[in-house]
Every structure is written in C-alpha cells, then in structure tokens.
Design a protein around this motif. Structure first.
Motif, mmCIF file in Angstrom:
data_model
loop_
_atom_site.group_PDB
_atom_site.id
_atom_site.type_symbol
_atom_site.label_atom_id
_atom_site.label_comp_id
_atom_site.label_asym_id
_atom_site.label_seq_id
_atom_site.Cartn_x
_atom_site.Cartn_y
_atom_site.Cartn_z
ATOM 1 N N GLU A 371 0.435 -1.073 0.261
ATOM 2 C CA GLU A 371 0.143 -0.067 -0.150
ATOM 3 C C GLU A 371 0.527 0.876 -0.076
ATOM 4 N N PRO A 372 1.576 1.676 0.871
ATOM 5 C CA PRO A 372 2.513 2.248 1.026
ATOM 6 C C PRO A 372 3.511 2.932 -0.892
ATOM 7 N N LEU A 373 3.975 1.649 -1.133
ATOM 8 C CA LEU A 373 4.986 1.716 -2.198
ATOM 9 C C LEU A 373 3.855 1.873 -3.331
ATOM 10 N N PHE A 374 3.164 1.716 -3.150
ATOM 11 C CA PHE A 374 1.634 2.045 -4.434
ATOM 12 C C PHE A 374 1.484 2.876 -4.335
ATOM 13 N N ARG A 375 1.177 4.015 -3.172
ATOM 14 C CA ARG A 375 0.916 5.240 -3.524
ATOM 15 C C ARG A 375 2.002 6.475 -3.698
ATOM 16 N N ARG A 376 3.299 5.809 -3.376
ATOM 17 C CA ARG A 376 4.223 6.648 -3.854
ATOM 18 C C ARG A 376 4.610 6.539 -5.577
ATOM 19 N N LEU A 377 4.382 5.039 -5.792
ATOM 20 C CA LEU A 377 4.748 4.840 -6.880
ATOM 21 C C LEU A 377 3.524 5.458 -8.362
ATOM 22 N N SER A 378 2.396 6.253 -7.716
ATOM 23 C CA SER A 378 1.456 5.907 -8.536
ATOM 24 C C SER A 378 1.645 7.589 -8.547
ATOM 25 N N CYS A 380 4.978 8.386 -8.673
ATOM 26 C CA CYS A 380 6.046 8.680 -10.146
ATOM 27 C C CYS A 380 5.297 8.617 -10.991
ATOM 28 N N LEU A 381 4.185 7.586 -11.626
ATOM 29 C CA LEU A 381 3.375 7.282 -13.027
ATOM 30 C C LEU A 381 3.145 9.298 -13.115
ATOM 31 N N ASN A 382 2.459 9.336 -12.973
ATOM 32 C CA ASN A 382 1.843 10.634 -12.836
ATOM 33 C C ASN A 382 3.213 12.403 -12.898
ATOM 34 N N SER A 383 4.331 12.037 -12.318
ATOM 35 C CA SER A 383 5.375 12.810 -12.342
ATOM 36 C C SER A 383 5.881 13.991 -13.720
ATOM 37 N N TYR A 384 6.586 14.965 -13.316
ATOM 38 C CA TYR A 384 6.113 15.969 -14.895
ATOM 39 C C TYR A 384 7.285 15.996 -15.356
ATOM 40 N N HIS A 385 8.320 14.912 -15.359
ATOM 41 C CA HIS A 385 9.587 15.221 -15.044
ATOM 42 C C HIS A 385 9.644 13.141 -16.124
ATOM 43 N N GLN A 387 11.515 11.605 -17.534
ATOM 44 C CA GLN A 387 12.067 9.932 -17.520
ATOM 45 C C GLN A 387 10.931 9.152 -16.063
ATOM 46 N N VAL A 388 11.318 10.077 -14.914
ATOM 47 C CA VAL A 388 10.578 9.677 -13.953
ATOM 48 C C VAL A 388 9.498 9.230 -14.862
ATOM 49 N N ALA A 389 8.523 9.262 -14.907
ATOM 50 C CA ALA A 389 6.812 8.781 -15.331
ATOM 51 C C ALA A 389 7.233 7.615 -16.566
ATOM 52 N N GLU A 390 8.576 7.576 -17.262
ATOM 53 C CA GLU A 390 8.588 6.601 -18.362
ATOM 54 C C GLU A 390 8.988 4.992 -16.767
ATOM 55 N N ARG A 391 10.719 5.950 -16.201
ATOM 56 C CA ARG A 391 10.672 4.538 -15.379
ATOM 57 C C ARG A 391 9.990 3.968 -14.279
ATOM 58 N N ALA A 392 8.755 4.619 -14.356
ATOM 59 C CA ALA A 392 7.579 3.870 -13.394
ATOM 60 C C ALA A 392 7.365 3.591 -14.110
ATOM 61 N N HIS A 393 6.439 3.453 -15.176
ATOM 62 C CA HIS A 393 5.770 2.755 -16.186
ATOM 63 C C HIS A 393 6.213 1.707 -16.198
ATOM 64 N N LEU A 394 7.830 1.037 -16.167
ATOM 65 C CA LEU A 394 8.239 0.550 -17.223
ATOM 66 C C LEU A 394 8.370 -0.610 -15.611
ATOM 67 N N LEU A 395 8.203 -0.123 -14.875
ATOM 68 C CA LEU A 395 7.986 -1.380 -14.088
ATOM 69 C C LEU A 395 6.851 -2.755 -13.788
ATOM 70 N N TRP A 396 5.853 -2.128 -15.074
ATOM 71 C CA TRP A 396 4.919 -3.496 -15.253
ATOM 72 C C TRP A 396 5.005 -4.103 -16.345
ATOM 73 N N ASN A 397 6.912 -4.138 -16.519
ATOM 74 C CA ASN A 397 7.221 -5.045 -17.986
ATOM 75 C C ASN A 397 7.737 -5.851 -17.039
ATOM 76 N N ASN A 398 8.221 -6.270 -15.860
ATOM 77 C CA ASN A 398 8.812 -6.636 -15.229
ATOM 78 C C ASN A 398 8.153 -7.888 -14.591
ATOM 79 N N GLU A 399 8.488 -9.402 -15.032
ATOM 80 C CA GLU A 399 6.902 -10.284 -15.501
ATOM 81 C C GLU A 399 7.102 -10.689 -13.538
#
Length: 495
Positions: A371-378, A380-385, A387-399
């Motif tokens: 729960e605290p982890l994905f609150r923080r990652l959300s 990151c998903l919204n980051s206006y930087h 590269q940060v937003a891209e890197r957070a989205h790419l976590l979903w590609n890890n099996e």
C-alpha cells in the motif's frame, strides 16, 4: 674483635639514606659506598629509559633490529651473498622510511631517485620469492609502509557542497604517486606472501595500523583508493581475527559520513569491498550484520551524493536480501523513508533499485509494504519529469513484479488507476501517454470488472468534487454580494 672487623666491611646503603651518605662520602672518590650508589642510580635511570622505549615502540619495536647486521643499503642484491640478502632487505626498508616533499620536483631530486630505485629493488626482491619474512623483516616492512602511506590530507577546497567526487569534477592526483604506488605494491605483495606468518604479522598489522589505513580511503586520488580497496580486501580475507574490527571501522566511517559531514571520497570503494564480504556471510545472518544493513546501508540513501556510490550500495542491499529474503520489506520501507521529492535524478536511481529489490521479494513480504509502496509509485506515474514517469511505467514490464501486482490487484489497482487516468488527460509527453495506454490495456486484460469498478468510483469522486467545487463557488459569490451590500450601506451613511 669480630665487631670491629665487620664495621670495616662495606655495607649496602638504604634508599632513604642515600642522599645523606652521598653527601658525606663526596670527598672520597674511591669509597665502596659511593661506587655502589652510582651503580644503583645508573640502573634506576636505565630501567626508566627501558620503560619509555617499550611504550614508544609497541608497534615497531627498535629491539627487533638489534641483532640485524648493518649492510650498506646502496648495495644491490646481486652484489651480496645469500646470507646477507635478508639484512640488506631490512637496511633498504629502513632507508625508504625517509619521506620527501614531492610537490616541488626540483627539490631533493637525487634522493628521490635513489629512494624510487630502492623501492623498485625491494618490490622485485619480494616478487621473486627470495625474502623470508622474519619478525624483524615484518616490523621493518610495516614501519616503512606506515612512514610513507599514513599522512593527514589537506582540507578539501572543492566548490561542490555534495561531498566526495562527482561525475563533473576532475580527480586530483597525488604528486608523490610515483613512490606511493610502489609502496602499495610492496604492501600487497607482503600480505599475499604465501609463507607469511599471520600470527606474527598481526602484531604489526594491528588495530592502530588498520585505522590509519581506513583513513586513507578519503584520498582524492582514485588510483590510491583503488589500491587500498584491494589491500583491505586481502587483509580481511587473511587476518580473520581483524574482521570484526574492520567491519566496525567501516561502519563508523559511514555513520560520520551520513549523519555529520556528508563528505568522503571512498564510500564507493568501501561498499565494493563489503559487497564481496556480505556475499560470504553465513545464513542465518547474525544480528550484527542486520544492524549494519539498518543503521549504515539504508541511511546511505539519504546524502545528496548517493549517485557516486549507488551502484555499489544497490549490490550490497541485494546481497543482504539474497541471504535473508525476509529483509526485503525492511529495505523497501527504508527506500520509502528516504525517497527523494525534488531530485529527479535521485528518484530514477531509487526506482531502479526498487525494481531489483522487488525481483527478490516474496509474496508475503510484498503484501506488508504494497500500500505505501504503490501510493508512492502513483506519484511517480504522474511525475512531470518524463524520465521518472517512464521508469515508473516500465516496472509493469517486469514479469515477477507483474505477478505480484496480479495477485494483489484488488488493493493495488484502486491506488494507481486515478494516476493513469490523470496522465491520459493531462500529461505533456507523448512517450508517457503511450506507456499509460499500454498499462491501462494490461489492467483491463487482467481484471476488466475491477477496472470498470475503479472507473465508476473515480467518476463518482469526480462528480462529488465538482459538486463541492460548485458549492464553494456559490458560497463565495454570496459572501461577495453581502460584502458589496454592506460596503454600499456604509458609504450612504457616511455621505
């Protein structure tokens, strides 16, 4: 008669009566009492000097070289017999104890060349395997290394306030490196020597020696730190009795760096050594090792200069989780505690480290922190930087991470869905928009009913927030109208 004879015999003067008897016999230079007194005082002074000598030579006793035959250190090893080579070796070591100022190349040129040539001869002699490291030779070797290596570094005049070297700074090279390099090579050969008696060597490579060696890791010369890294690793492997002390010394350096100065040049090298040390820890881990992770490694994420040593730090953390998978949740909580808010480059490093940690995290440990982890990652998903937003989205590609999310989608999807919708509507970067669409498609394939429920809930929240905003607008309008009426009434009364 017998009494008269005994009175003529010399007798030992008591200590309390020595000053008086000395004064009474000062005129008779041949009296036995005076001779005895001089001998007694001389032995007392000698014993005091011996005490001073013992205290001052605890590490490198001068008595070790007392029985060594002096040989001219200018001679070559080829010019002396085999029986004298050992004594010549010690003489050359003693000659190299003298340190010269290398900042001025025109000063003591001849002496510096002689010393460099002598150091090279010593290195060749040790490399050949001909030397026998007796106790006098070990003492002379450690004394020579201490004389040349152990020194106080000048204050740091770097303009950067981040501490340590950064990628933008030019490394500073020690002008004495031509001598220091050979001394480091000699020390390494000495420690690696097969016939070295560790029981004797540990007398001289003691705690004081190791502390001074650890202090050298703050050198600004990267070549010196690289040599120190190899030497300390060899000492840790060969001198098992010193292992706890070395771990404690490194911990103290890290504590001082994190909580006091945030300035040290050798954190990356120390962590590189500890990466291999941690991999050798036995399972289950001792409490001492877990404390090192909690109090030293995790707080190392706090300093601004974490980028200098982040690769080595990540390796150490992953090694700990490999030894004890139950530490994964502890590490993730530590990352969240020190998560950067305004430093995007540091945030990218944290996301990369988080991915490596999650790959080794079990389901039970993941559920403790999701729960605290994905609150923080959300966020990151919204980051206006982008590269940060891209890197957070790419976590979903890890099996493995995707499997963890799938098993706990009832908790995770409501936490991140609003961030994905917000990206779709507002994010400026096209690459991030494409990644957001891919993640939303992945979630729909995972559990379409849950996605629809989340969307419905989000629409309800939006309508509620819109209604609340409308009520606030109408309230402000009424307040403004009432204020205008009150102001008009006040003006009419005043007129």
């Amino acid at each position: 008669m017998l009494k008269q004879i005994l009175n003529k015999l010399p007798r030992k003067v008591p200590k309390s009566d020595q000053p008086d008897s000395a004064r009474s016999n000062s005129g008779n230079s041949t009296s036995f009492g005076n001779v005895f007194q001089c001998t007694n005082v001389g032995s007392t002074i000698s014993s005091k000097l011996n005490v001073v000598k013992r205290v001052s030579s605890v590490v490198f006793p001068a008595s070790m070289n007392a029985g060594v035959e002096a040989v001219d250190p200018q001679l070559s090893f080829k010019d002396v017999s085999n029986s004298q080579k050992q004594n010549l070796f010690i003489s050359k070591l003693n000659l190299c104890c003298k340190v010269y100022d290398m900042s001025d190349p025109d000063k003591n040129c001849a002496e510096q060349d002689i010393k460099r040539q002598t150091l090279t001869e010593l290195l060749d002699f040790v490399s050949s395997g001909s030397v026998k490291f007796t106790e006098p030779a070990i003492s002379a070797m450690c004394k020579m290394c201490a004389s040349n290596l152990f020194r106080v570094f000048p204050p740091k005049y770097r303009t950067s306030s981040t501490g340590g070297e950064t990628e933008d700074e030019e490394p500073m090279f020690d002008p004495a490196w031509s001598h220091l390099q050979i001394v480091y090579d000699l020390l390494l050969q000495f420690i690696n020597y097969n016939s070295l008696d560790v029981k004797v060597a540990k007398i001289y490579i003691n705690h004081a020696f190791l502390l001074r060696l650890l202090d050298l890791f703050d050198s600004e010369d990267p070549r010196e730190r690289d040599c120190l890294k190899t030497i300390l690793h060899r000492i840790y492997g060969k001198f098992m009795v010193h292992r706890p002390f070395i771990r404690k010394g490194v911990s103290n350096i890290i504590y001082r760096f994190v909580f006091e100065t945030e300035r040290h040049n050798g954190i990356a090298e120390l962590l590189e050594i500890f990466g291999s040390v941690i991999s050798g820890f036995a399972s289950p881990l001792k409490e001492e090792h877990k404390i090192f992770l909690l109090r030293a490694l995790i707080p190392l994420h706090k300093p601004k200069s974490v980028g200098v040593y982040h690769q080595q730090l990540t390796y150490c953390v992953v090694q700990f989780i490999d030894k004890d998978p139950k530490l994964a949740s502890t590490v993730i909580r530590g990352l969240l505690k020190y998560w950067p808010v305004t430093n995007s480059q540091k945030e990218l490093m944290f996301i990369s480290e988080l991915e490596e940690v999650l790959e080794m995290t079990s389901m039970a440990e993941f559920q403790k922190v999701m729960e605290p982890l994905f609150r923080r990652l959300s966020c990151c998903l919204n980051s206006y930087h982008y590269q940060v937003a891209e890197r957070a989205h790419l976590l979903w590609n890890n099996e493995h991470i995707l499997n963890l999310i799938t098993e706990n989608r009832q908790v995770i999807l409501p936490l991140v869905f609003s961030a994905l919708v917000h990206n779709t509507q507002n994010h400026w970067n096209q690459a991030v928009l494409n990644l957001t669409q891919n993640v939303r498609k992945m979630l729909s394939q995972m559990d379409e009913d849950l996605v629809l429920a989340c969307q419905h809930k989000l629409e309800e929240e939006d309508s509620k927030s819109s209604a609340a905003a409308e009520r606030r607008r109408m309230t402000w309008e009424r307040l403004e109208a009432a204020a205008n009426v009150q102001s008009a009434a006040t003006c009419s009364v005043a007129c």
